[in-house]
Write a protein that holds these residues in place. Sequence first.
Motif, PDB file in Angstrom:
ATOM      1  N   CYS B  31      11.521  -5.541 -28.572  1.00 37.48           N
ATOM      2  CA  CYS B  31      10.341  -5.123 -27.824  1.00 37.48           C
ATOM      3  C   CYS B  31       9.923  -6.237 -26.876  1.00 37.48           C
ATOM      4  N   LEU B  32       9.815  -5.870 -25.602  1.00 35.57           N
ATOM      5  CA  LEU B  32       9.413  -6.830 -24.582  1.00 35.57           C
ATOM      6  C   LEU B  32       8.015  -6.463 -24.095  1.00 35.57           C
ATOM      7  N   ALA B  33       7.114  -7.431 -24.060  1.00 34.33           N
ATOM      8  CA  ALA B  33       5.783  -7.185 -23.504  1.00 34.33           C
ATOM      9  C   ALA B  33       5.678  -7.907 -22.173  1.00 34.33           C
ATOM     10  N   VAL B  34       5.136  -7.206 -21.172  1.00 37.00           N
ATOM     11  CA  VAL B  34       4.915  -7.819 -19.866  1.00 37.00           C
ATOM     12  C   VAL B  34       3.417  -7.896 -19.648  1.00 37.00           C
ATOM     13  N   ILE B  35       2.911  -9.112 -19.491  1.00 38.27           N
ATOM     14  CA  ILE B  35       1.475  -9.278 -19.279  1.00 38.27           C
ATOM     15  C   ILE B  35       1.240  -9.915 -17.911  1.00 38.27           C
ATOM     16  N   GLY B  36      -0.012  -9.859 -17.492  1.00 40.36           N
ATOM     17  CA  GLY B  36      -0.362 -10.394 -16.185  1.00 40.36           C
ATOM     18  C   GLY B  36      -1.531  -9.617 -15.616  1.00 40.36           C
ATOM     19  N   SER B  37      -2.202 -10.209 -14.610  1.00 35.05           N
ATOM     20  CA  SER B  37      -3.373  -9.530 -14.055  1.00 35.05           C
ATOM     21  C   SER B  37      -2.935  -8.366 -13.167  1.00 35.05           C
ATOM     22  N   SER B  38      -3.911  -7.522 -12.747  1.00 34.77           N
ATOM     23  CA  SER B  38      -3.584  -6.402 -11.868  1.00 34.77           C
ATOM     24  C   SER B  38      -3.003  -6.949 -10.568  1.00 34.77           C
ATOM     25  N   GLY B  39      -2.014  -6.257 -10.041  1.00 32.09           N
ATOM     26  CA  GLY B  39      -1.405  -6.696  -8.793  1.00 32.09           C
ATOM     27  C   GLY B  39      -0.338  -7.750  -8.993  1.00 32.09           C
ATOM     28  N   SER B  40      -0.002  -8.042 -10.243  1.00 31.54           N
ATOM     29  CA  SER B  40       1.018  -9.062 -10.477  1.00 31.54           C
ATOM     30  C   SER B  40       2.428  -8.491 -10.342  1.00 31.54           C
ATOM     31  N   GLY B  41       2.542  -7.164 -10.233  1.00 26.26           N
ATOM     32  CA  GLY B  41       3.853  -6.540 -10.043  1.00 26.26           C
ATOM     33  C   GLY B  41       4.428  -5.941 -11.298  1.00 26.26           C
ATOM     34  N   LYS B  42       3.702  -5.994 -12.404  1.00 22.71           N
ATOM     35  CA  LYS B  42       4.307  -5.548 -13.660  1.00 22.71           C
ATOM     36  C   LYS B  42       4.502  -4.033 -13.690  1.00 22.71           C
ATOM     37  N   THR B  43       3.562  -3.272 -13.135  1.00 19.19           N
ATOM     38  CA  THR B  43       3.746  -1.824 -13.079  1.00 19.19           C
ATOM     39  C   THR B  43       4.885  -1.460 -12.130  1.00 19.19           C
ATOM     40  N   THR B  44       4.966  -2.146 -11.013  1.00 15.63           N
ATOM     41  CA  THR B  44       6.066  -1.892 -10.067  1.00 15.63           C
ATOM     42  C   THR B  44       7.414  -2.142 -10.735  1.00 15.63           C
ATOM     43  N   LEU B  45       7.468  -3.158 -11.580  1.00 20.20           N
ATOM     44  CA  LEU B  45       8.713  -3.451 -12.306  1.00 20.20           C
ATOM     45  C   LEU B  45       9.141  -2.237 -13.134  1.00 20.20           C
ATOM     46  N   LEU B  46       8.200  -1.657 -13.874  1.00 18.21           N
ATOM     47  CA  LEU B  46       8.524  -0.473 -14.676  1.00 18.21           C
ATOM     48  C   LEU B  46       8.929   0.701 -13.792  1.00 18.21           C
ATOM     49  N   ARG B  47       8.199   0.865 -12.679  1.00 16.96           N
ATOM     50  CA  ARG B  47       8.507   1.986 -11.782  1.00 16.96           C
ATOM     51  C   ARG B  47       9.889   1.815 -11.160  1.00 16.96           C
ATOM     52  N   CYS B  48      10.295   0.569 -10.943  1.00 20.56           N
ATOM     53  CA  CYS B  48      11.651   0.322 -10.422  1.00 20.56           C
ATOM     54  C   CYS B  48      12.699   0.685 -11.472  1.00 20.56           C
ATOM     55  N   LEU B  49      12.413   0.335 -12.723  1.00 17.89           N
ATOM     56  CA  LEU B  49      13.376   0.629 -13.783  1.00 17.89           C
ATOM     57  C   LEU B  49      13.546   2.135 -13.967  1.00 17.89           C
ATOM     58  N   ASN B  50      12.478   2.898 -13.679  1.00 23.41           N
ATOM     59  CA  ASN B  50      12.567   4.350 -13.802  1.00 23.41           C
ATOM     60  C   ASN B  50      12.912   5.015 -12.464  1.00 23.41           C
ATOM     61  N   PHE B  51      13.189   4.182 -11.463  1.00 27.16           N
ATOM     62  CA  PHE B  51      13.598   4.647 -10.136  1.00 27.16           C
ATOM     63  C   PHE B  51      12.557   5.546  -9.477  1.00 27.16           C
ATOM     64  N   LEU B  52      11.289   5.306  -9.825  1.00 25.36           N
ATOM     65  CA  LEU B  52      10.222   5.939  -9.054  1.00 25.36           C
ATOM     66  C   LEU B  52      10.005   5.137  -7.778  1.00 25.36           C
ATOM     67  N   GLU B  53      10.366   3.856  -7.838  1.00 23.68           N
ATOM     68  CA  GLU B  53      10.458   3.020  -6.642  1.00 23.68           C
ATOM     69  C   GLU B  53      11.911   2.569  -6.534  1.00 23.68           C
ATOM     70  N   THR B  54      12.342   2.344  -5.305  1.00 25.73           N
ATOM     71  CA  THR B  54      13.712   1.879  -5.108  1.00 25.73           C
ATOM     72  C   THR B  54      13.687   0.373  -4.880  1.00 25.73           C
TER      73      THR B  54
END
Lengths: 219, 257
Positions: B31-54
């Motif tokens: 289990c990997l946890a990604v922490i950080g403040s809003s705008g740090s890119g952590k949500t974008t990272l997940l969206r990239c892994l699910n190819f919602l972003e390219t």
Amino acid sequence: MVENVIKALQGGFLVSLELFGLTLLGALPLGLVISFGSMSRIKPLAWLTRGFVWIVRGSPLMLQLLVIFYGPGLLFGWNVWGGSDSGRMIAALTAFILNYACYFSEIYRGGIEGIPQGQREAGQVLGMTRPQIFFRVTLLQLVKRILPPISNEVITLVKDTSLARVILVYELMWEGQRFIKSAGIIWPLFFTGVFYLVFTGLLTILFRRLEKRLDYFTV
Amino acid sequence: MALLEVKNLNKTFGKTAVLKNVSFSLPNGRCLAVIGSSGSGKTTLLRCLNFLETPDEGTVYVNGKLLYDAARQKAYSENKVRAMRTHFGLVFQNFNLFRQYTALQNVTLAPLLAAKGDKASKEELEAIREKGRALLKRVGLENKMGNYPHQLSGGQQQRVAIARALALEPAILCFDEPTSALDPELTGEVLKVIRSLRDQETTMIIVTHEIRFARDIADYVIFMDEGVIVEEGPPEQVIDAPSNPRTVRFLERYAET
């Protein structure tokens, strides 16, 4: 006399009904095409479509009827509509379908843009195809969202059919009105009102039922 | 060998670089946890892994095989992207349950559609429904299978969303701030479900604001700031004894709230 009036009004009502039904049949799908055009990623196409929608929604339907019916002949000498009743009916249908398709397109556009992006993304991450997402997720939510504004337009259309008389389509109002001149009586005109009220009343009930059937979920 | 390996992921929105050379790997069952403040890119990272972003640059390996290479992104058809997505599941912050379907229908819709595409038999379709019921039972919602999303609390909706993601048996399950949209009293039931998945060694990536939960559950923690992985390591190191001043500042601010 009563018999004559009823016969005339029945004939007029059938013409109005035909105009109403065929307009919906053409305008509901055409509106979807126009809404896709106005949302297109190809900018010139989107601008062109929006300009067209602006002109059609921004000018009177009666003006559009007159221009479409008389325009080709008077401007270019083209006799596109012919001289028959059916030719005038087709001209009226052309104007009505274009006009209502533009109104519907804006309703569709609002409905489509109002569906949260997350609904589509949820389908995507579950491996659903685009058509699956549209037909199994988006469509029903879209229908639920647009039903109230569509029902408004449909009821307006019932009454707008009376405008077709300006190009001599012998619809319900025209048939009612002609007895003022020919027989000096006004009650046939009141009678046309009853036709409109009953018709819109039935449509109101129909739409309420449809909305009720979609009551089981919220959007 | 790592189940998931992400190398040099870059993503730019307009002129803003949201992810800068993000690399990490995740072994099976961890289990990997990604922490950080809003705008740090952590949500974008997940969206990239699910190819919602390219992703603009970078590669993704699953089970040692190259799954995605940004240099070849134009060659990926829609069907190919859909196939790539099946390795990942995503639980959204806002649940995103399909509004017109019951809890059970939400869970079974995608698997049923996929099975029907493969001309599955009646028994196979029934097995999918049975599995859906089992999954809802597993998240404690056996009494809510016929409920529509609007009849469920936020915590219940999120648990349905977890069951829905599990139904496709993704190799890696991603959570995007799964409790951020919930009232505080409802976060517990969702965290409990995630914890039980952890106990069954589901491979997970959790983007979260719940630092305490992250420390409890994660084998490995990544702290992100401005699109960069600033610090990473086991939770005892990153959360209890951070070495980077940016991590220290972030955790101090968290402790104040």
